[in-house]
Design a protein around this motif. Structure first.
Motif, PDB file in Angstrom:
ATOM      1  N   LEU A 182       0.856  -1.107  -0.176  1.00  0.00           N
ATOM      2  CA  LEU A 182       0.120  -0.048  -0.129  1.00  0.00           C
ATOM      3  C   LEU A 182       0.877   1.180  -0.140  1.00  0.00           C
ATOM      4  CD1 LEU A 182      -2.760  -0.721   2.609  1.00  0.00           C
ATOM      5  CD2 LEU A 182      -3.135  -0.741   0.160  1.00  0.00           C
ATOM      6  N   ASN A 183       2.015   1.296   0.829  1.00  0.00           N
ATOM      7  CA  ASN A 183       2.721   2.229   0.902  1.00  0.00           C
ATOM      8  C   ASN A 183       3.595   2.482  -0.428  1.00  0.00           C
ATOM      9  OD1 ASN A 183       3.921   4.552   2.674  1.00  0.00           O
ATOM     10  ND2 ASN A 183       5.756   3.605   2.500  1.00  0.00           N
ATOM     11  N   HIS A 184       3.926   1.509  -1.085  1.00  0.00           N
ATOM     12  CA  HIS A 184       4.581   1.469  -2.449  1.00  0.00           C
ATOM     13  C   HIS A 184       3.542   2.337  -3.331  1.00  0.00           C
ATOM     14  CE1 HIS A 184       7.593  -1.927  -1.322  1.00  0.00           C
ATOM     15  NE2 HIS A 184       7.851  -0.839  -0.514  1.00  0.00           N
ATOM     16  N   GLN A 185       2.361   1.766  -3.502  1.00  0.00           N
ATOM     17  CA  GLN A 185       1.245   2.453  -4.438  1.00  0.00           C
ATOM     18  C   GLN A 185       1.423   3.890  -4.137  1.00  0.00           C
ATOM     19  OE1 GLN A 185       0.141   1.260  -7.115  1.00  0.00           O
ATOM     20  NE2 GLN A 185      -1.900   2.815  -7.509  1.00  0.00           N
ATOM     21  N   ALA A 186       1.355   4.257  -2.726  1.00  0.00           N
ATOM     22  CA  ALA A 186       1.072   5.629  -2.417  1.00  0.00           C
ATOM     23  C   ALA A 186       2.331   6.553  -2.963  1.00  0.00           C
ATOM     24  CB  ALA A 186       0.757   5.978  -0.888  1.00  0.00           C
ATOM     25  N   ILE A 187       3.591   5.865  -2.689  1.00  0.00           N
ATOM     26  CA  ILE A 187       4.643   6.548  -3.364  1.00  0.00           C
ATOM     27  C   ILE A 187       4.587   6.814  -4.845  1.00  0.00           C
ATOM     28  CG2 ILE A 187       7.026   6.419  -3.735  1.00  0.00           C
ATOM     29  CD1 ILE A 187       7.246   4.657  -1.089  1.00  0.00           C
ATOM     30  N   TRP A 188       4.057   5.811  -5.453  1.00  0.00           N
ATOM     31  CA  TRP A 188       3.826   6.101  -6.803  1.00  0.00           C
ATOM     32  C   TRP A 188       3.072   7.047  -7.278  1.00  0.00           C
ATOM     33  CZ3 TRP A 188       6.654   4.291 -10.651  1.00  0.00           C
ATOM     34  CH2 TRP A 188       6.188   4.303 -12.158  1.00  0.00           C
ATOM     35  N   GLU A 189       1.882   6.789  -6.630  1.00  0.00           N
ATOM     36  CA  GLU A 189       0.691   7.885  -6.940  1.00  0.00           C
ATOM     37  C   GLU A 189       1.303   9.273  -6.840  1.00  0.00           C
ATOM     38  OE1 GLU A 189      -2.735   6.848  -5.014  1.00  0.00           O
ATOM     39  OE2 GLU A 189      -2.963   4.889  -5.970  1.00  0.00           O
ATOM     40  N   ALA A 190       2.184   9.637  -5.732  1.00  0.00           N
ATOM     41  CA  ALA A 190       2.523  10.745  -5.405  1.00  0.00           C
ATOM     42  C   ALA A 190       3.562  11.507  -6.627  1.00  0.00           C
ATOM     43  CB  ALA A 190       3.219  10.986  -4.171  1.00  0.00           C
ATOM     44  N   LEU A 191       4.459  10.508  -7.165  1.00  0.00           N
ATOM     45  CA  LEU A 191       5.483  10.808  -7.902  1.00  0.00           C
ATOM     46  C   LEU A 191       4.733  10.798  -9.409  1.00  0.00           C
ATOM     47  CD1 LEU A 191       8.408   8.439  -7.019  1.00  0.00           C
ATOM     48  CD2 LEU A 191       8.267  10.954  -6.439  1.00  0.00           C
ATOM     49  N   SER A 192       3.729  10.140  -9.635  1.00  0.00           N
ATOM     50  CA  SER A 192       2.830  10.200 -10.785  1.00  0.00           C
ATOM     51  C   SER A 192       2.339  11.773 -11.083  1.00  0.00           C
ATOM     52  CB  SER A 192       1.906   9.133 -10.826  1.00  0.00           C
ATOM     53  OG  SER A 192       2.386   7.835 -10.763  1.00  0.00           O
ATOM     54  N   LEU A 193       2.016  12.415 -10.130  1.00  0.00           N
ATOM     55  CA  LEU A 193       1.663  13.626 -10.221  1.00  0.00           C
ATOM     56  C   LEU A 193       2.674  14.597 -10.665  1.00  0.00           C
ATOM     57  CD1 LEU A 193      -0.291  13.919  -6.612  1.00  0.00           C
ATOM     58  CD2 LEU A 193      -1.312  13.872  -9.020  1.00  0.00           C
ATOM     59  N   LEU A 194       3.792  14.688 -10.565  1.00  0.00           N
ATOM     60  CA  LEU A 194       5.020  15.412 -11.178  1.00  0.00           C
ATOM     61  C   LEU A 194       5.215  15.126 -12.549  1.00  0.00           C
ATOM     62  CD1 LEU A 194       7.505  14.591  -8.329  1.00  0.00           C
ATOM     63  CD2 LEU A 194       6.370  16.486  -8.499  1.00  0.00           C
ATOM     64  N   PRO A 195       5.547  16.447 -13.096  1.00  0.00           N
ATOM     65  CA  PRO A 195       5.744  16.235 -14.782  1.00  0.00           C
ATOM     66  C   PRO A 195       6.883  15.580 -14.916  1.00  0.00           C
ATOM     67  CG  PRO A 195       5.949  18.384 -13.966  1.00  0.00           C
ATOM     68  CD  PRO A 195       5.377  17.676 -12.717  1.00  0.00           C
ATOM     69  N   GLU A 196       7.494  15.302 -16.331  1.00  0.00           N
ATOM     70  CA  GLU A 196       8.634  14.614 -16.406  1.00  0.00           C
ATOM     71  C   GLU A 196       9.726  15.602 -16.233  1.00  0.00           C
ATOM     72  OE1 GLU A 196      10.432  11.824 -20.193  1.00  0.00           O
ATOM     73  OE2 GLU A 196       8.509  12.897 -20.542  1.00  0.00           O
ATOM     74  N   THR A 197       9.638  16.879 -16.568  1.00  0.00           N
ATOM     75  CA  THR A 197      10.841  17.851 -16.160  1.00  0.00           C
ATOM     76  C   THR A 197      11.066  18.082 -15.012  1.00  0.00           C
ATOM     77  OG1 THR A 197       9.883  19.412 -18.147  1.00  0.00           O
ATOM     78  CG2 THR A 197      11.181  20.339 -16.464  1.00  0.00           C
ATOM     79  N   SER A 198      10.094  17.761 -14.055  1.00  0.00           N
ATOM     80  CA  SER A 198      10.398  17.814 -12.415  1.00  0.00           C
ATOM     81  C   SER A 198      11.104  16.623 -12.243  1.00  0.00           C
ATOM     82  CB  SER A 198       9.216  17.943 -11.848  1.00  0.00           C
ATOM     83  OG  SER A 198       8.497  19.419 -11.858  1.00  0.00           O
ATOM     84  N   LEU A 199      10.850  15.525 -12.443  1.00  0.00           N
ATOM     85  CA  LEU A 199      11.381  14.304 -12.436  1.00  0.00           C
ATOM     86  C   LEU A 199      12.896  14.380 -12.844  1.00  0.00           C
ATOM     87  CD1 LEU A 199       8.483  11.730 -13.316  1.00  0.00           C
ATOM     88  CD2 LEU A 199       9.246  12.311 -10.690  1.00  0.00           C
TER      89      LEU A 199
END
Length: 638
Positions: A182-199
């Protein structure tokens, strides 16, 4: 209708939480989609809910019959139950009735955590962050609860990177394997919100190796949004680089192995545009962008038929054009472009062929699930100006916009979002565009006209000259400016002349032509503005294509980018529709879909330095914990 060919693509794991790590409150989740609930509630039917509410009422009754510490305990338990049932306002009221002087250290901490939970439930993420901003070392169960609440509050306050960082820190403390998933999914969802430029920018910063692994994986997923074949190769290389990463077990297997997320690929796309007349240059830029995306798409096995239908003669005959596209076998439609035609389409209760419009309807109403609205909405930019200004610590805004409907729209969008976040608009003025002297609206905005009036009054009383320096209002800590490049170059220096040169100025993409002009734009140095990746990022293959093949369309470069995204978005619409955390990293912005099927753009930010835009990564900026002290606060135990 021609059937839509389907292929399989990237999986985002669907997880349903159970009690455990997320057992603190019913809203303990990152997203609220029915297929991906990271929630801490147990399933309860209506009878169970009624029983819980009845127990809360009994606790309240017992509190009324008790005194001292027992009364506190009854009130606290009642507040816990009500928070579990999403009755946050009532729960907050009960907590405010507790006599905090009677609480021991343990009870005070529990009350603080519950207050943070309630603040999150009420949409007051910054209040929750203040409550949770402690350096106390707690036992693991309480520390996990605190960190989980902080991760949720960071996300709700607009800090997805901080949320992911917090959850990475949590991961080492979690012992249950399912809670870890569950925590891994939450990490993934948070990072999914960031644009590719920010990543990209974040990945070059000094990071915890585990967090860096997550960021690199998110970058792979962003690139695979268009280059679907890249996913497997990217995951293979990632596993070689991060063999012992927490995601390298269950999560990465699901990501790479299960391909249940279907991508739609229409066989025939019809494009409805006004190819002649007043809007022909814009339509040409959009259509060229569509074709550039078509020819440069990495999947050469997918080459749909693209046909263009000229809507110049009668924009109101949109249904005739729609039927013509259907008769020709189209199974997806891009367009129309004019708002009036979009308004007509949105009145339909059901649209059989999926449509991606290139503008937005005048009214926001429920529409067909097959009708998607996309365009360069200026209100998105004004709202994001409010967000970054508030994030940078500003809470008292002055607004200066041109007279007319466009200025009014931007002013309303900025004010609405700024006030939602807790800011105040203390002054607002309009100006007449295309003038060289904006003295009057600037003086009114800053109350300098009142300073002059006081000077004249004093001079008349004493009957002689008085040494005088105008004094501007001191309650403004930022200015929101809506302007064209020409007007912005006139207005910004005049702020300095009127004793407001040190006040930060925020604006939209409309202040920048899209082409570097250091000599002209030195006049707007230090101004913050948002714009699309297409403009602020270094030229990519699509932009080089525009420069090489369509140099005459540089004036309409943003519409060329709109055409690129309109084509590339089509396979991704189902994913945007199904997951609220999903973002498409496009040329026009980080794109997401709202519940009314309207696509919004999250833009990049820059500041003019020596006449040229310098990119700012807002995802790495410090957290603003500021609360507006003039607003009524919720219960915040010490």
């Amino acid at each position: 209708m021609t059937s839509i060919k389907r292929i399989t693509a990237l999986l985002i794991i669907s997880l349903v939480a159970t009690p455990g790590l997320y057992g603190c409150a019913p809203e303990d989740r990152i997203i609220k989609d029915s297929d991906t609930l990271l929630t801490d509630t147990t399933d309860s039917d209506s009878d169970n809910t009624a029983a819980l509410l009845e127990s809360a009422e009994e606790e309240i009754r017992q509190a009324s019959l008790s005194e001292g510490l027992p009364r506190n305990q009854h009130l606290f338990r009642a507040a816990q139950i009500l928070a579990l049932q999403n009755q946050f306002e009532r729960a907050a009221h009960l907590l405010s009735e507790i006599d905090e002087d009677l609480n021991n250290e343990e009870m005070a901490l529990e009350s603080r955590l519950l207050s943070a939970e309630i603040a999150i439930g009420l949409g007051n993420a910054r209040e929750a962050l203040q409550l949770l901003n402690t350096t106390r070392i707690l036992p693991d169960p309480q520390q996990l609860r605190l960190m989980n609440l902080r991760a949720r509050a960071f996300l709700d306050a607009g800090y997805p990177l901080e949320s992911a960082k917090t959850r990475v820190q949590m991961d080492a403390r979690i012992t249950d394997s399912f809670d870890q998933q569950l925590n891994h999914q939450a990490i993934w969802e948070a990072l999914s919100l960031l644009p590719e430029t920010s990543l990209q920018q974040i990945s070059h910063a000094p990071l915890n190796p585990v967090l860096l692994g997550w960021v690199e994986l998110a970058k792979i997923a962003k690139q695979a949004q268009i280059d679907w074949q890249y996913l497997q190769d990217g995951i293979f290389l990632w596993r070689e680089e991060y063999p012992n990463h927490p995601a390298a077990d269950v999560f990465i297997r699901e990501l790479g192995r299960k391909q249940i997320e279907l991508i739609e690929q229409p066989a025939h796309i019809a494009v409805l545009l006004p190819l002649r007349g007043r809007y022909a240059p814009i339509a040409a830029a959009i259509s060229d962008g569509i074709m550039a995306a078509y020819y440069q798409h990495p999947d050469k096995t997918y080459q749909p038929r693209i046909s263009f239908i000229d809507t110049s003669d009668n924009q109101s005959a949109i249904w005739n054009n729609y039927r013509k596209a259907a008769d020709e076998g189209a199974d997806f439609i891009i367009g129309p472009f004019l708002k009036s035609a979009v308004d007509i389409l949105t009145r339909a209760t059901q649209v059989e062929i999926p449509v991606l419009t290139l503008n937005y309807a005048s009214a926001q109403t429920d529409i067909s699930t097959n009708l998607f609205q996309f365009g360069l909405l200026p209100e998105d930019e004004a709202s994001q100006s409010a967000e970054i200004a508030f994030r940078q610590g500003h809470s008292r805004a002055a607004i200066l916009v041109p007279k007319g409907p466009w200025g009014a729209r931007l002013s309303h969008a900025f004010r609405q979002r700024f006030e939602e976040m807790g800011g105040h608009v203390v002054s607002e003025q309009n100006y007449i565009p295309d003038k060289n002297d904006f003295k009057q609206p600037i003086q009114r905005m800053l109350n300098i006209d009142q300073s002059y009036a006081r000077y004249r009054s004093i001079r008349n009383v004493i009957g002689g000259s008085v040494k005088f320096t105008p004094y501007r209002r001191q309650d403004v800590d930022m200015i929101f400016l809506a302007a064209t490049p020409k007007d912005a170059r006139q207005l910004k220096p005049q702020f300095k002349f009127h004793y407001a040169g040190e006040i930060p100025v925020y604006s939209t993409s409309h202040v920048f032509t899209g082409k570097i002009n250091k000599q002209a734009d030195r006049d707007i140095d230090e101004l913050f503005f948002c714009d699309m990746p297409w403009i602020l990022n270094p030229p990519n293959k699509f932009k080089r294509s525009l420069i090489d093949h369509w140099p005459e369309q540089q004036r309409y470069t943003r519409f060329f980018a709109l055409g690129i995204d309109a084509y590339n978005l089509i396979p991704f619409l189902g994913r945007l529709q199904g997951k609220s955390y999903e973002r498409f990293s496009g040329q026009t912005g980080n794109l997401f879909l709202d519940p009314l099927n309207r696509i919004h753009r999250e833009l990049l930010w820059a500041q003019f330095k020596r006449g040229a835009p310098a990119l700012i990564d807002i995802s790495t900026q410090p957290v603003n914990y500021t609360l507006d002290e003039t607003q009524p606060a919720h219960h915040t135990p010490q």
